[in-house]
Motif scaffolding. Structure first.
Motif, PDB file in Angstrom:
ATOM      1  N   ARG A 156       0.819  -1.219   0.000  1.00 60.85           N
ATOM      2  CA  ARG A 156       0.000   0.000   0.000  1.00 60.85           C
ATOM      3  C   ARG A 156       0.852   1.268   0.000  1.00 60.85           C
ATOM      4  O   ARG A 156       0.371   2.350  -0.272  1.00 60.85           O
ATOM      5  N   PRO A 160      -2.656   5.145   2.173  1.00 61.04           N
ATOM      6  CA  PRO A 160      -3.634   5.503   3.215  1.00 61.04           C
ATOM      7  C   PRO A 160      -3.341   6.849   3.874  1.00 61.04           C
ATOM      8  O   PRO A 160      -4.267   7.595   4.200  1.00 61.04           O
ATOM      9  N   GLU A 188     -11.841   3.322   2.870  1.00 57.70           N
ATOM     10  CA  GLU A 188     -10.805   2.295   2.798  1.00 57.70           C
ATOM     11  C   GLU A 188      -9.553   2.723   3.578  1.00 57.70           C
ATOM     12  O   GLU A 188      -8.933   1.915   4.276  1.00 57.70           O
ATOM     13  N   ALA A 189      -9.197   3.990   3.466  1.00 61.85           N
ATOM     14  CA  ALA A 189      -8.036   4.495   4.202  1.00 61.85           C
ATOM     15  C   ALA A 189      -8.283   4.443   5.704  1.00 61.85           C
ATOM     16  O   ALA A 189      -7.405   4.042   6.474  1.00 61.85           O
ATOM     17  N   TYR A 192      -8.004   0.948   6.908  1.00 62.61           N
ATOM     18  CA  TYR A 192      -6.613   0.517   6.990  1.00 62.61           C
ATOM     19  C   TYR A 192      -6.079   0.736   8.408  1.00 62.61           C
ATOM     20  O   TYR A 192      -5.300  -0.060   8.919  1.00 62.61           O
TER      21      TYR A 192
END
Length: 198
Positions: A156, A160, A188-189, A192
């Motif tokens: 990733r 994020p 989604e961030a 995370y």
């Protein structure tokens, strides 16, 4: 650099250090050499100097982060070469910020990445725009070439952090492209980091 350890003695005390490679410009030639960085804020790059003096060497181009096409270079007792289509990976400002971070690490103080991670925790606990602005400032204080390592996640990378610091509806840069933070990307961030939207 943390695994490359060295030290010097100052006033009878051992001062911990580390090093990285840099180019010194001397006339028209560039010399590959070591930049030694110490916990007390001194650096040695063809001479021991303070961080302010090192910043002056960077600003003047004496410590070179840009090497022109066709420039001659040398590594002592190793060889000489001429640059063809050189690419730069770090700016003078980013190198200086990296050196400051290294001094913090050697001194046991939080570096820019640790300060950013702390700003993430503050933001996740209280998702205000003021805390987001502090997170954004902390994120952009990380030397640009080191940001991808901030989360220790090579899949990733720092995505994020970029998304969280920008916020929904705002723009962030990813792989040289400007992207808009969608609600889905923002969720989604947050996920995370094990968090939900406020």
């Amino acid at each position: 650099m943390a695994k490359r350890r060295t030290w010097r003695e100052a006033d009878g005390e051992r001062v911990e250090g580390t090093w990285r490679h840099v180019f010194i410009r001397n006339g028209d030639r560039h010399f590959l050499t070591d930049l030694f960085i110490y916990a007390d804020g001194m650096v040695d790059c063809w001479g021991l100097c303070t961080l302010d003096e090192f910043a002056e060497k960077l600003a003047s181009g004496k410590v070179a982060t840009v090497v022109p096409d066709g420039a001659e270079a040398s590594a002592l007792h190793l060889g000489d070469w001429t640059f063809a289509e050189p690419q730069r990976w770090v700016t003078a400002d980013a190198l200086l910020a990296e050196v400051h971070d290294t001094v913090d690490q050697l001194s046991g103080r939080p570096d820019s990445t640790a300060r950013c991670r702390a700003a993430v925790d503050v933001f996740l606990a209280d998702q205000t725009e003021e805390n987001r602005a502090a997170l954004h400032a902390a994120y952009t204080a990380i030397p640009e070439h080191m940001r991808v390592y901030a989360l220790g996640d090579m899949d990733r990378q720092d995505w994020p952090l970029r998304v969280l610091a920008a916020g929904p509806g705002n723009t962030y840069t990813w792989w040289d492209d400007d992207e808009i933070v969608t609600d889905e990307a923002y969720a989604e961030a947050l996920a995370y980091f094990g968090c939900s939207p406020a």
